[in-house]
Design a protein around this motif. Sequence first.
Motif, PDB file in Angstrom:
ATOM      1  N   VAL A 204      16.695  35.439  24.759  1.00 22.93           N
ATOM      2  CA  VAL A 204      15.356  34.400  25.106  1.00 22.93           C
ATOM      3  C   VAL A 204      14.429  34.001  26.419  1.00 22.93           C
ATOM      4  CG1 VAL A 204      14.874  31.610  24.672  1.00 22.93           C
ATOM      5  CG2 VAL A 204      17.204  32.651  23.542  1.00 22.93           C
ATOM      6  N   GLY A 205      13.334  34.107  25.874  1.00 25.89           N
ATOM      7  CA  GLY A 205      12.122  34.049  26.656  1.00 25.89           C
ATOM      8  C   GLY A 205      11.953  35.546  26.725  1.00 25.89           C
ATOM      9  N   SER A 206      12.297  36.922  26.350  1.00 27.54           N
ATOM     10  CA  SER A 206      12.079  37.423  27.003  1.00 27.54           C
ATOM     11  C   SER A 206      11.300  38.568  25.652  1.00 27.54           C
ATOM     12  CB  SER A 206      13.589  38.876  27.439  1.00 27.54           C
ATOM     13  OG  SER A 206      14.040  38.462  28.631  1.00 27.54           O
ATOM     14  N   THR A 207      10.677  39.716  26.113  1.00 27.19           N
ATOM     15  CA  THR A 207      10.102  40.459  25.224  1.00 27.19           C
ATOM     16  C   THR A 207      10.805  41.567  25.244  1.00 27.19           C
ATOM     17  OG1 THR A 207       7.841  42.253  26.527  1.00 27.19           O
ATOM     18  CG2 THR A 207       7.684  39.932  25.790  1.00 27.19           C
ATOM     19  N   ILE A 208      10.439  42.752  23.870  1.00 25.83           N
ATOM     20  CA  ILE A 208      10.822  44.219  23.960  1.00 25.83           C
ATOM     21  C   ILE A 208       9.786  45.020  22.754  1.00 25.83           C
ATOM     22  CG2 ILE A 208      12.050  43.046  21.274  1.00 25.83           C
ATOM     23  CD1 ILE A 208      14.238  46.043  22.302  1.00 25.83           C
ATOM     24  N   LYS A 209       9.162  45.657  22.822  1.00 28.83           N
ATOM     25  CA  LYS A 209       8.507  46.690  22.247  1.00 28.83           C
ATOM     26  C   LYS A 209       8.314  46.968  21.228  1.00 28.83           C
ATOM     27  CE  LYS A 209       5.119  46.887  26.472  1.00 28.83           C
ATOM     28  NZ  LYS A 209       4.934  47.139  27.632  1.00 28.83           N
ATOM     29  N   PHE A 210       7.925  47.181  19.848  1.00 28.90           N
ATOM     30  CA  PHE A 210       8.161  48.105  19.238  1.00 28.90           C
ATOM     31  C   PHE A 210       7.014  48.887  18.510  1.00 28.90           C
ATOM     32  CE2 PHE A 210      11.163  44.303  18.404  1.00 28.90           C
ATOM     33  CZ  PHE A 210      12.086  45.116  17.881  1.00 28.90           C
ATOM     34  N   LYS A 211       7.593  50.343  17.637  1.00 27.71           N
ATOM     35  CA  LYS A 211       5.870  51.108  17.231  1.00 27.71           C
ATOM     36  C   LYS A 211       6.311  51.129  15.989  1.00 27.71           C
ATOM     37  CE  LYS A 211       4.170  53.115  21.186  1.00 27.71           C
ATOM     38  NZ  LYS A 211       3.009  52.596  21.250  1.00 27.71           N
ATOM     39  N   CYS A 212       5.758  51.373  14.952  1.00 25.35           N
ATOM     40  CA  CYS A 212       6.502  52.064  14.278  1.00 25.35           C
ATOM     41  C   CYS A 212       5.182  53.681  13.883  1.00 25.35           C
ATOM     42  CB  CYS A 212       5.570  51.372  12.920  1.00 25.35           C
ATOM     43  SG  CYS A 212       3.728  51.101  12.904  1.00 25.35           S
ATOM     44  N   ASN A 213       5.972  54.443  13.454  1.00 31.50           N
ATOM     45  CA  ASN A 213       5.536  55.228  13.031  1.00 31.50           C
ATOM     46  C   ASN A 213       4.993  57.077  11.448  1.00 31.50           C
ATOM     47  OD1 ASN A 213       5.171  56.979  15.385  1.00 31.50           O
ATOM     48  ND2 ASN A 213       7.040  56.211  16.356  1.00 31.50           N
ATOM     49  N   ALA A 214       4.746  57.281  11.447  1.00 31.60           N
ATOM     50  CA  ALA A 214       4.547  58.412   9.235  1.00 31.60           C
ATOM     51  C   ALA A 214       4.851  59.914   9.878  1.00 31.60           C
ATOM     52  CB  ALA A 214       3.081  57.510   8.947  1.00 31.60           C
ATOM     53  N   MET A 215       5.442  59.908   8.716  1.00 26.48           N
ATOM     54  CA  MET A 215       5.423  61.855   8.746  1.00 26.48           C
ATOM     55  C   MET A 215       4.388  61.960   7.464  1.00 26.48           C
ATOM     56  SD  MET A 215       8.288  64.059   8.698  1.00 26.48           S
ATOM     57  CE  MET A 215       8.602  64.229  10.027  1.00 26.48           C
ATOM     58  N   TYR A 216       4.072  63.132   7.856  1.00 26.02           N
ATOM     59  CA  TYR A 216       3.168  62.922   6.592  1.00 26.02           C
ATOM     60  C   TYR A 216       4.127  64.881   5.796  1.00 26.02           C
ATOM     61  CZ  TYR A 216      -0.470  60.881   8.294  1.00 26.02           C
ATOM     62  OH  TYR A 216      -1.489  59.148   8.972  1.00 26.02           O
ATOM     63  N   GLU A 217       3.286  64.999   4.723  1.00 20.84           N
ATOM     64  CA  GLU A 217       3.690  65.485   4.132  1.00 20.84           C
ATOM     65  C   GLU A 217       3.731  66.949   4.665  1.00 20.84           C
ATOM     66  OE1 GLU A 217       2.010  65.962  -0.378  1.00 20.84           O
ATOM     67  OE2 GLU A 217       0.029  65.573   1.579  1.00 20.84           O
ATOM     68  N   SER A 269      11.835  48.297   7.590  1.00 15.81           N
ATOM     69  CA  SER A 269      12.624  46.769   8.506  1.00 15.81           C
ATOM     70  C   SER A 269      13.880  47.217   9.204  1.00 15.81           C
ATOM     71  CB  SER A 269      12.782  46.079   7.382  1.00 15.81           C
ATOM     72  OG  SER A 269      12.082  45.488   7.003  1.00 15.81           O
ATOM     73  N   THR A 270      13.949  46.543  10.774  1.00 21.32           N
ATOM     74  CA  THR A 270      14.684  46.497  11.623  1.00 21.32           C
ATOM     75  C   THR A 270      15.244  45.066  12.355  1.00 21.32           C
ATOM     76  OG1 THR A 270      15.596  47.758  13.175  1.00 21.32           O
ATOM     77  CG2 THR A 270      13.497  46.934  13.412  1.00 21.32           C
ATOM     78  N   THR A 271      16.226  44.955  12.733  1.00 21.84           N
ATOM     79  CA  THR A 271      17.126  43.732  12.477  1.00 21.84           C
ATOM     80  C   THR A 271      17.028  43.247  14.580  1.00 21.84           C
ATOM     81  OG1 THR A 271      19.130  44.087  12.714  1.00 21.84           O
ATOM     82  CG2 THR A 271      18.967  43.224  11.097  1.00 21.84           C
ATOM     83  N   LEU A 272      16.243  41.897  14.899  1.00 22.52           N
ATOM     84  CA  LEU A 272      16.419  41.687  16.163  1.00 22.52           C
ATOM     85  C   LEU A 272      17.566  40.756  16.773  1.00 22.52           C
ATOM     86  CD1 LEU A 272      14.779  42.158  18.980  1.00 22.52           C
ATOM     87  CD2 LEU A 272      13.284  40.824  18.222  1.00 22.52           C
ATOM     88  N   ARG A 273      18.481  40.776  17.582  1.00 23.16           N
ATOM     89  CA  ARG A 273      19.538  39.842  17.870  1.00 23.16           C
ATOM     90  C   ARG A 273      18.631  39.062  18.767  1.00 23.16           C
ATOM     91  NH1 ARG A 273      25.312  41.296  18.098  1.00 23.16           N
ATOM     92  NH2 ARG A 273      24.849  42.400  19.660  1.00 23.16           N
ATOM     93  N   VAL A 274      18.434  38.029  18.927  1.00 21.61           N
ATOM     94  CA  VAL A 274      18.340  37.135  20.677  1.00 21.61           C
ATOM     95  C   VAL A 274      19.795  36.709  20.264  1.00 21.61           C
ATOM     96  CG1 VAL A 274      16.456  36.062  21.125  1.00 21.61           C
ATOM     97  CG2 VAL A 274      15.705  37.063  18.970  1.00 21.61           C
ATOM     98  N   ASN A 275      19.505  36.901  22.287  1.00 23.40           N
ATOM     99  CA  ASN A 275      20.831  36.026  22.731  1.00 23.40           C
ATOM    100  C   ASN A 275      20.589  35.368  23.920  1.00 23.40           C
ATOM    101  OD1 ASN A 275      22.809  38.389  21.394  1.00 23.40           O
ATOM    102  ND2 ASN A 275      21.797  39.794  23.265  1.00 23.40           N
ATOM    103  N   GLY A 276      21.430  33.791  23.933  1.00 22.04           N
ATOM    104  CA  GLY A 276      20.977  33.392  25.132  1.00 22.04           C
ATOM    105  C   GLY A 276      20.813  33.735  26.367  1.00 22.04           C
ATOM    106  N   ILE A 277      20.029  33.105  27.730  1.00 22.13           N
ATOM    107  CA  ILE A 277      20.062  33.582  28.605  1.00 22.13           C
ATOM    108  C   ILE A 277      21.142  33.537  29.454  1.00 22.13           C
ATOM    109  CG2 ILE A 277      18.254  32.868  30.773  1.00 22.13           C
ATOM    110  CD1 ILE A 277      16.222  31.229  29.056  1.00 22.13           C
TER     111      ILE A 277
END
Length: 277
Positions: A204-217, A269-277
């Motif tokens: 709680v109160g912290s951040t996390i960075k996500f990215k998404c990528n694509a693969m082509y044929e 999609s992915t899940t993100l679990r937020v834990n207490g401080i």
Amino acid sequence: MSKGRLSDKINIGVADLTFTPEGSSIPVYLGLTKGGTTLEYTPEYYDITSDQTGKTPLDSILIGEEVKITTELLDTTLEHISTVVPTADKEGGEDKVSAVTFGRRPGLRLGHNAGVLRVHPVSAGVGRTDKDVIVYRAANKASLKLAYELENEWVIPCEFVGYPDDFRPEGDQLFRIGEYKDYREPNKRIVSFWITPSNPDVKVGSTIKFKCNAMYEDGSTEDMTDKATWISSEEDIATIQVSSGNAVATGVAEGTVVIQAQLIGYTSSTTLRVNGI
């Protein structure tokens, strides 16, 4: 507040047609028409029945869709014939077509000669696009008919058939009514789309960075983080927004949320679990 007259909402009259050939960004105005323009949209369903209900369907499953626009063009210049008749080849320079020729071996694929067809009702007014019809990949299947009669005109019969554009999102691949939105980027077909990291934790109160990528044929990959739409299933638990090339999620309260990235019909999609401080 005035709601406007009912008569203002009723479209009548002729339409302007433009056709943008594949690979071009310049639409060709197709000129005047004779007898108007007609759009036919036909969804095809398979009905599921049972012995107990006889012919009464239990459900109906969409198995195909067809859109067809028919008209006759009065502007029969060589340029227009070569533009809308797929079997025609043109001779001449860039500035002037000196002749159109016919006669080719079987095997022509109309999809390779398709373009964007726009039908704009004249009664809608200049600049108003909410009544426009845009077929993303349209090609003319009609025969050519040129009248040599005293009381008849040359016309170019057109039966534009729409083909799906699978570079566009699901549900928006055949045609639309309303403002046009171009989804032609990227021009390579995506075969895989994913988010990193997978199923992480954050406090709680912290951040996390996500990215998404694509693969082509062709096997190449591309970072799509800035182009994707990011969604948190529970913003009371975690929020997410794009900043400096990353999708930054911030933990708000304890719990688990689903983080989703959407890109022109693809989702991951992915899940993100937020834990207490």
